[in-house]
Scaffold this active site. Structure first.
Site, PDB file in Angstrom:
ATOM      1  N   GLU A 279      29.881 -30.563  12.603  1.00 13.85           N
ATOM      2  CA  GLU A 279      31.122 -30.134  11.948  1.00 13.85           C
ATOM      3  C   GLU A 279      30.944 -28.788  11.238  1.00 13.85           C
ATOM      4  O   GLU A 279      31.907 -28.068  11.002  1.00 13.85           O
ATOM      5  CB  GLU A 279      31.590 -31.197  10.946  1.00 13.85           C
ATOM      6  CG  GLU A 279      33.067 -31.131  10.644  1.00 13.85           C
ATOM      7  CD  GLU A 279      33.540 -32.322   9.804  1.00 13.85           C
ATOM      8  OE1 GLU A 279      33.069 -32.494   8.662  1.00 13.85           O
ATOM      9  OE2 GLU A 279      34.394 -33.068  10.313  1.00 13.85           O
ATOM     10  N   HIS A 300      12.656 -45.818  26.176  1.00 12.81           N
ATOM     11  CA  HIS A 300      12.929 -46.751  27.277  1.00 12.81           C
ATOM     12  C   HIS A 300      14.379 -46.702  27.725  1.00 12.81           C
ATOM     13  O   HIS A 300      14.840 -47.584  28.442  1.00 12.81           O
ATOM     14  CB  HIS A 300      12.529 -48.171  26.847  1.00 12.81           C
ATOM     15  CG  HIS A 300      11.083 -48.281  26.481  1.00 12.81           C
ATOM     16  ND1 HIS A 300      10.087 -48.548  27.398  1.00 12.81           N
ATOM     17  CD2 HIS A 300      10.450 -48.086  25.295  1.00 12.81           C
ATOM     18  CE1 HIS A 300       8.910 -48.531  26.794  1.00 12.81           C
ATOM     19  NE2 HIS A 300       9.099 -48.259  25.511  1.00 12.81           N
ATOM     20  N   LYS A 409      44.760 -35.149  13.634  1.00 14.96           N
ATOM     21  CA  LYS A 409      45.339 -35.975  12.561  1.00 14.96           C
ATOM     22  C   LYS A 409      46.865 -35.908  12.635  1.00 14.96           C
ATOM     23  O   LYS A 409      47.550 -36.932  12.515  1.00 14.96           O
ATOM     24  CB  LYS A 409      44.858 -35.474  11.191  1.00 14.96           C
ATOM     25  CG  LYS A 409      43.370 -35.687  10.947  1.00 14.96           C
ATOM     26  CD  LYS A 409      42.940 -35.140   9.589  1.00 14.96           C
ATOM     27  CE  LYS A 409      41.447 -35.265   9.398  1.00 14.96           C
ATOM     28  NZ  LYS A 409      41.002 -34.695   8.087  1.00 14.96           N
TER      29      LYS A 409
END
Ligand SMILES: O=P(O)(O)OC[C@H]1O[C@](O)(CO)[C@@H](O)[C@@H]1O
EC number: 5.3.1.9
Length: 431
Positions: A279, A300, A409
């Site tokens: 950010e 793994h 938003k």
């Protein structure tokens, strides 16, 4: 409390990884460039723009009152999202691990997922729960929604704690208004403290003080790192040196910053770093994508890609020399593991992976903590805050805002209001 921090950069140098590497002279030649970046950060601090640095000088006595209040409760819920909660999660896990077997038990509401509230309400007795509602803006919908649902649940079920059990931590907005109207204990988030840089402000320290974290040593470690990073000598300044290394590797196509701690207690630290790095630096087409992997587990599941996939990564290994517990590996079967401890195994796996990555010519740095405690964690986290600020200056971007998140938003609000509806044209539906 004691502990050491070591930053090793052998494996980004030409003599270790060949033409992918950089040279000591090459770093030295950029001394002026890096010191301008460092001076710019100092100037921003002197202008009162960098609250995350000012936080180091704040008096911690103000957290005694909430710590005292917390003694009345058995559970803690922290409601927040992004930088308003990731720092607390990283530090709490860094000190106590993920078991949540310590008193008080802590629960995090950091999403608008109704099932998470349901599970949390089943796990706590709200009348014995101290609830932090944390939002710098005071207007973040996920945080407000979680608060409204919890508050309504308490009112509807007539759940009345012996003491007021909501603490608001905010810089303003609706949460500030609610806190004032409801008479909640309230801590201020200073305007010049960015969310992802706020772990050493009230955002992190108030809840952590209630979770038996030694916030004094956390800040002491941060102060130590700050003192060390005053030097203009880049070879003695880990934050500035790692900022330059990541900047140069980014320019060479290493667009992924892979963080791989070899201790479970640093996994949430990785999630905190992910927001901090992404950010802060993801602007104007810049920015490395931070990816968190856990060693040895992800050897793994991910190592094949790291070794044999695109050469687009710079890796950071995090290791500790001492674990809080250890076990000898004992068996009657024939195994190379006999005579060893689990700590020796995980440490050998880190070194083996580091060697194989290096032989492949993949740049990697390593931070080694003598042990993981509040002091060394404070050094580590503050070091990354400073490194991020330096890297923003090297990239000539503003590391302290996040303008691009606002559009989503607005659109989410429009969906909520029904002015945007989902339309699907090309889809495969299986009944
Ligand atoms: O603390 P607030 O204002 O609730 O914001 C939460 C998070 O949302 C963001 O503003 C991004 O939307 C982050 O920068 C911040 O950490």
């Amino acid at each position: 409390m004691k502990g050491t921090y070591k930053f090793n950069f052998d494996n980004v140098l030409k003599d270790k990884i060949g033409e992918n590497g950089i040279s000591i002279d090459g770093i030295d030649e950029l001394r002026d460039f890096t010191n301008i970046a460092k001076a710019n950060v100092s100037k921003k601090y002197e202008n009162g723009e960098l609250g995350f640095i000012e936080a180091l000088d704040k008096d911690l006595d103000e957290y005694e009152k909430v710590k005292e209040l917390s003694k009345e409760f058995e559970y803690v819920i922290i409601i927040g999202i992004g930088g308003s909660i990731l720092g607390s999660k990283a530090v709490h896990q860094g000190i106590y691990g993920s078991s949540n077997t310590y008193h008080p038990k802590v629960f995090y509401l950091d999403n608008s997922d109704p099932e998470k509230i349901y599970e949390t309400l089943k796990a706590v007795k709200l009348e014995k729960t101290l609830i932090f509602v944390i939002s710098k803006s005071g207007n973040t919908v996920e945080t407000l929604a979680n608060y409204f649902v919890i508050k309504k649940h308490m009112d509807k079920n007539n759940i009345i704690p012996a003491k007021p059990n909501f603490v608001a931590i905010t810089g303003g907005g609706l949460l500030q208004k609610i806190a004032e109207k409801e008479g909640y204990m309230c801590y201020k988030v200073p305007e010049n403290v960015g969310g992802r840089f706020s772990v050493l402000s009230a955002v992190g320290l108030a809840p952590l003080a209630c979770l038996n974290v030694d916030i004094h040593n956390l800040v002491k470690g941060a102060r130590k790192m700050n003192d060390i990073c005053h030097t203009d000598n880049i070879f003695r300044n880990p934050a500035l040196l790692n900022a330059l290394i990541h900047y140069k590797m980014d320019n060479r196509g290493k667009k992924i910053s892979l963080m791989m701690p070899y201790i479970g207690r640093l996994h949430q630290f990785g999630m905190w770093y992910r927001q901090l790095w992404a950010e802060s630096l993801g602007k104007d087409g810049n920015g490395q994508t931070p990816v968190i992997a856990l060693g040895a587990t992800d050897q793994h599941s991910q190592l094949q890609l790291y070794m044999d996939g695109p050469e687009d990564k710079i890796m950071t290994f995090l290791k500790v020399n001492k674990f809080k517990q250890d076990y000898s590996i004992e068996t009657d079967y024939d195994s190379d593991l006999i005579e060893h401890k689990l700590s020796e195994l995980i440490i050998s796996e880190q070194l083996g992976t580091e060697q194989s990555i290096t032989e492949k010519g993949i740049p990697n740095v390593k931070i080694t903590l003598s042990e993981l405690n509040e002091y060394t964690l404070g050094m580590l986290m503050y070091g990354y805050e400073l490194q991020t600020a330096y890297c923003g200056e090297l990239l000539c971007i503003n590391a302290f805002n996040q303008p691009a998140v606002e559009h989503a938003k607005k659109l989410s609000h429009a969906v909520l209001k029904g002015s945007i509806v989902e339309k699907s044209y090309n889809e495969i539906k299986i009944e």
